[in-house]
Design a protein around this motif. Sequence first.
Motif: not given
Length: 251
Positions: A6, A9, A123, A125, A169-170
């Motif tokens: 991933s 941030k 950024r 996500e 999430e990814y």
Amino acid sequence: MLILLSPAKNVNEERAAGRAATTPRFLDEAEEIVSVARHWSDDEISQIMKVSSALAKLNRERFSSWSRGGECAAGLLFDGDVYKELELSTFDAQALDLASRRLRLLSGLYGLLRPTDGVQAYRMEMGRRCPGHPAGTLYKFWGTKIARAIADDARAIKTNIVLNLASEEYSKAVDPAALDDLTVISPRFEEERGGTRRVIGVSAKRARGAMARWVLHSDASEAGDLHGFDVGGYVFDSEASVENRPVFVRG
């Protein structure tokens, strides 16, 4: 094996600037996302990304100034726990070339990146909404494109194994049905505390970065090779492991 990570941030533009050597494959798609994001207000960005007003302003400015010609090497730009353990800045030219072939970074904005791909600080996500675009979410926007690109890259290095070290999430952005006959291995990193074993978020992130580095330096290529991973005191637990889900534990 092809390794997936991933993004992070936090970014370090100074370290990554001018270090790019390759071009992202999905620049058209990135430009399409940015063309929508440029219309978001500070308040909208704050709500979409769950960030402070200061960070919302910063990201609005980034969208405004974004261009296709990013000069920051993606693998050096990201600066979270995973990348502190990966330590790509310490790779020599030969190791960096190997990483460019065997390591892929998932991205909400750029889709799939080599560590040497030129990007701009951003950024975006993967799990966020994308208001103003017909897709509505980045998952729907990317569809099967990321998985198909992963399958192409795996074939290019003649492997049928994908080492998934990305977050949940990814990982959801990689459509399993579009991976053809690839085997996806997703390790789990646990710690034993007070007689209880569980995943500690920060520690697991560091372990994922450490395993990526270990695989690249050891040239591990088969699923069984991963059992030798012992960085940071982790050991392979054969009893807790199941097929394609190796478990590593430390006390």
